[in-house]
Design a protein around this motif. Sequence first.
Motif, mmCIF file in Angstrom:
data_model
loop_
_atom_site.group_PDB
_atom_site.id
_atom_site.type_symbol
_atom_site.label_atom_id
_atom_site.label_comp_id
_atom_site.label_asym_id
_atom_site.label_seq_id
_atom_site.Cartn_x
_atom_site.Cartn_y
_atom_site.Cartn_z
ATOM 1 N N ARG A 1 0.817 -1.220 0.000
ATOM 2 C CA ARG A 1 0.000 0.000 0.000
ATOM 3 C C ARG A 1 0.847 1.263 0.000
ATOM 4 N NH1 ARG A 1 -3.765 -0.235 5.001
ATOM 5 N NH2 ARG A 1 -5.098 1.141 3.775
ATOM 6 N N CYS A 2 2.147 1.110 0.100
ATOM 7 C CA CYS A 2 3.024 2.264 0.281
ATOM 8 C C CYS A 2 3.352 2.932 -1.055
ATOM 9 C CB CYS A 2 4.313 1.816 0.963
ATOM 10 S SG CYS A 2 5.492 3.174 1.257
ATOM 11 N N PRO A 3 3.224 4.257 -1.166
ATOM 12 C CA PRO A 3 3.557 4.952 -2.417
ATOM 13 C C PRO A 3 5.054 5.000 -2.710
ATOM 14 C CG PRO A 3 2.968 6.536 -0.711
ATOM 15 C CD PRO A 3 2.686 5.179 -0.142
ATOM 16 N N LEU A 4 5.890 4.689 -1.719
ATOM 17 C CA LEU A 4 7.342 4.753 -1.910
ATOM 18 C C LEU A 4 7.975 3.373 -2.005
ATOM 19 C CD1 LEU A 4 8.217 7.577 0.674
ATOM 20 C CD2 LEU A 4 7.841 7.809 -1.786
ATOM 21 N N ALA A 5 7.176 2.312 -2.084
ATOM 22 C CA ALA A 5 7.702 0.951 -2.049
ATOM 23 C C ALA A 5 8.579 0.644 -3.258
ATOM 24 C CB ALA A 5 6.548 -0.048 -1.974
ATOM 25 N N THR A 6 9.657 -0.100 -3.002
ATOM 26 C CA THR A 6 10.555 -0.578 -4.051
ATOM 27 C C THR A 6 10.695 -2.095 -3.913
ATOM 28 O OG1 THR A 6 12.518 -0.289 -2.656
ATOM 29 C CG2 THR A 6 11.820 1.613 -3.984
ATOM 30 N N SER A 7 11.485 -2.677 -4.778
ATOM 31 C CA SER A 7 11.703 -4.119 -4.716
ATOM 32 C C SER A 7 12.368 -4.525 -3.396
ATOM 33 C CB SER A 7 12.563 -4.575 -5.899
ATOM 34 O OG SER A 7 13.812 -3.893 -5.892
ATOM 35 N N LEU A 8 13.189 -3.637 -2.847
ATOM 36 C CA LEU A 8 13.824 -3.924 -1.562
ATOM 37 C C LEU A 8 12.773 -4.139 -0.474
ATOM 38 C CD1 LEU A 8 16.312 -4.026 0.343
ATOM 39 C CD2 LEU A 8 16.123 -1.526 0.542
ATOM 40 N N CYS A 9 11.705 -3.349 -0.501
ATOM 41 C CA CYS A 9 10.658 -3.450 0.517
ATOM 42 C C CYS A 9 9.950 -4.797 0.453
ATOM 43 C CB CYS A 9 9.653 -2.320 0.337
ATOM 44 S SG CYS A 9 10.384 -0.659 0.398
ATOM 45 N N ALA A 10 9.799 -5.332 -0.745
ATOM 46 C CA ALA A 10 9.120 -6.618 -0.892
ATOM 47 C C ALA A 10 10.019 -7.789 -0.526
ATOM 48 C CB ALA A 10 8.632 -6.770 -2.339
ATOM 49 N N GLU A 11 11.330 -7.561 -0.533
ATOM 50 C CA GLU A 11 12.266 -8.662 -0.294
ATOM 51 C C GLU A 11 12.776 -8.721 1.137
ATOM 52 O OE1 GLU A 11 15.308 -7.864 -3.091
ATOM 53 O OE2 GLU A 11 14.061 -8.284 -4.861
ATOM 54 N N ARG A 12 12.954 -7.571 1.773
ATOM 55 C CA ARG A 12 13.601 -7.556 3.084
ATOM 56 C C ARG A 12 12.766 -6.776 4.096
ATOM 57 N NH1 ARG A 12 19.542 -5.460 2.998
ATOM 58 N NH2 ARG A 12 18.591 -3.427 3.409
ATOM 59 N N LYS A 13 12.578 -7.380 5.250
ATOM 60 C CA LYS A 13 11.804 -6.747 6.309
ATOM 61 C C LYS A 13 12.652 -5.688 7.003
ATOM 62 C CE LYS A 13 9.432 -7.886 10.640
ATOM 63 N NZ LYS A 13 8.995 -8.994 11.521
ATOM 64 N N PRO A 14 12.162 -4.457 7.117
ATOM 65 C CA PRO A 14 12.954 -3.421 7.797
ATOM 66 C C PRO A 14 12.919 -3.599 9.303
ATOM 67 C CG PRO A 14 10.842 -2.530 7.114
ATOM 68 C CD PRO A 14 10.892 -3.931 6.581
ATOM 69 N N ALA A 15 14.040 -3.377 9.944
ATOM 70 C CA ALA A 15 14.114 -3.472 11.407
ATOM 71 C C ALA A 15 13.614 -2.175 12.023
ATOM 72 C CB ALA A 15 15.546 -3.746 11.847
ATOM 73 N N LEU A 16 13.067 -2.276 13.230
ATOM 74 C CA LEU A 16 12.663 -1.081 13.974
ATOM 75 C C LEU A 16 13.930 -0.484 14.576
ATOM 76 C CD1 LEU A 16 10.179 0.574 14.935
ATOM 77 C CD2 LEU A 16 10.195 -0.827 17.001
ATOM 78 N N ALA A 17 14.467 0.524 13.903
ATOM 79 C CA ALA A 17 15.789 1.049 14.247
ATOM 80 C C ALA A 17 15.694 2.493 14.727
ATOM 81 C CB ALA A 17 16.714 0.963 13.042
ATOM 82 N N ALA A 18 16.656 2.881 15.559
ATOM 83 C CA ALA A 18 16.726 4.245 16.067
ATOM 84 C C ALA A 18 17.161 5.190 14.957
ATOM 85 C CB ALA A 18 17.705 4.321 17.234
ATOM 86 N N VAL A 19 16.421 6.290 14.800
ATOM 87 C CA VAL A 19 16.768 7.293 13.785
ATOM 88 C C VAL A 19 16.939 8.665 14.432
ATOM 89 C CG1 VAL A 19 15.617 6.039 11.937
ATOM 90 C CG2 VAL A 19 14.326 7.709 13.274
#
Length: 381
Positions: free
Chosen positions: A297-315
């Motif tokens: 559903r994300c307007p900024l999604a790329t192939s990376l988003c479909a392949e790898r789960k992002p970690a909840l990281a400090a920003v």
Amino acid sequence: MTAHKERPDIILETRDVCRLFGDKAAWFGEKRVVRAVDGVSLGIRRGETLAVVGESGCGKSTLARLLVRLLRPTSGAVIYEGRDIAALSDSEMRGLRRDLQFVFQDPFSSLNPRMTVGALIEEPLRVHGLGNRAERRRRVAQLLERVGLSPEFAGRYPHEFSGGQRQRIGIARALASGPKVVIGDEPVSALDVSIQAQVINLLEDLKEEFHLTLILIAHDLAVIRHMSDRVAVMYLGEIVELAETDDLYARPLHPYTQALMRAIPVASPHVPAMQAGLKGDVPSPLAPPPGCRFHTRCPLATSLCAERKPALAAVGEGRLVACHHWREAAEAAPELRREPPRSPAAERRFALYQERSEQQERLRTAPAAGSQSQRGEPQNA
């Protein structure tokens, strides 16, 4: 029971908590599993108000029930003051029930219609053996008066009250045992808008008066804007962003948080409504998407988003986000970037939190006083 190192600033914590629900499908006996809460790690500070927000079905209420062990986690740990409550026996857990109280969403079905209001509020006192009969009744009268109801209402039944009054009764019942943590599972969503503000203000006043740690479950970001210290945003069983309230509203970083912000109605005919910018429907929790669960559903999604789960990281200081493209998301939403000064209410909450943290640290290092009055117990005449 496994021992856990206690952090004085954290009163309640989840560590990689998962809760799965499974059933048998009608076809071929196939096993289906819903990952209602999936790998949530969250620490709740003493004396703060933490809001957990997200769409219906994202796992907020399940997480709330895990925090007070109305549900047991499938895996992971729920730590309350150094003890894993998920591993406690029922008898051991009963001793902690008075510390962890719950305000339910529906103010009617959560109250036994066969019991009077006085009996409902007195029940936690009786179960935990707090005070004699006269002291319990005096405590009931005090609590009714404190939540804005007449003590004379103690002899009436729940069906004789309005929705807002019933929710006040539920709040009084939650406060009866002198809890340290109160969880409100969408406590105002079933109420009229005019009553919502009254109940929210009541909760905020009671939190300061009784020195509570408050956890609010909500799906409306506008409801918790002015009373929460931090906000955790959930999507399909996972936390995707966690930040101080002022920081989150000033600059949301996750595309899903931005969509929730755009969905907040603006009460002005001169301000055009913003579009959420989402495509498609919420995926089924029976088969969540691979990689980032929001990528469909994300307007900024790329192939990376479909392949790898992002970690909840400090920003940033005290800020976490689970997104591969959070920098691009922040730049792509200039209409949401605001830098308002911290409100007087937020300043007051922050000062109170600092003061309570210092008090907790002094109490931790000083000999225990053992005073019952600090827990709000009935006093002897």
